[in-house]
Scaffold this motif. Sequence first.
Motif: not given
Length: 221
Positions: A78, A84, A97
């Motif tokens: 991240e 993300v 994710y």
Amino acid sequence: MPPRSSSPSRTATPPRPARRRSYDQYCAAARALDAVGDRWTLLIVRELLAGPRRYTDLHADLPGVSTDVLASRLKDMERDGLAVRHRLPAPVSAYVYELTPRGHELLPVLTALAEWGVPELTAPRPTDAVRAHWFALPLRRSLERAGWHGIVEVRLDEGEFHLRVGEAAGEPVYGEGAPPPGTAAARLELDAGTCLEIGLGKLSVDDGVREGRIRLKRFTA
């Protein structure tokens, strides 16, 4: 003498995140390894090429990784702009994710690495875990070279998966199980050894069909 006034209070500066280990070399390869060279990172990318995944799903398909290491690698990804974390809308309401466009650019890296590693897949070791979708990347590359295009359903003894052959453009490269109804261009039924031979370039799908090692069904649009 009056007491010296205390200095005005200031908002404490948040501590900087600990610096990751770096090769400290002004080299593109070294910089890339600074980001993805830690153990498990590229295998997490491999799993996220299937699309958004929950933490529990990632942990289940990465046998051997500890929860602490997985959480740490995901935080690193991240921070480095490779993945993300976001929440899916109701009724699912789960955190997943997902690769960023920058993370998805690692697809050719994983494809080349998988292709290079296929010759190392001799007989499975007693300690080896197996997931059907781990065969997806080298198979996808071989089908691309043979001119295939579209979504291909693959059935192995180890399980079923589907893969997208051709331009992915940020779309999931593969997925577990059958594809959505009506989307597959073809279906392959074969064993893992035959799948590896295709990945090595030792066997074409057409030859495998002629030899009775592959059952092929094409679907018309």
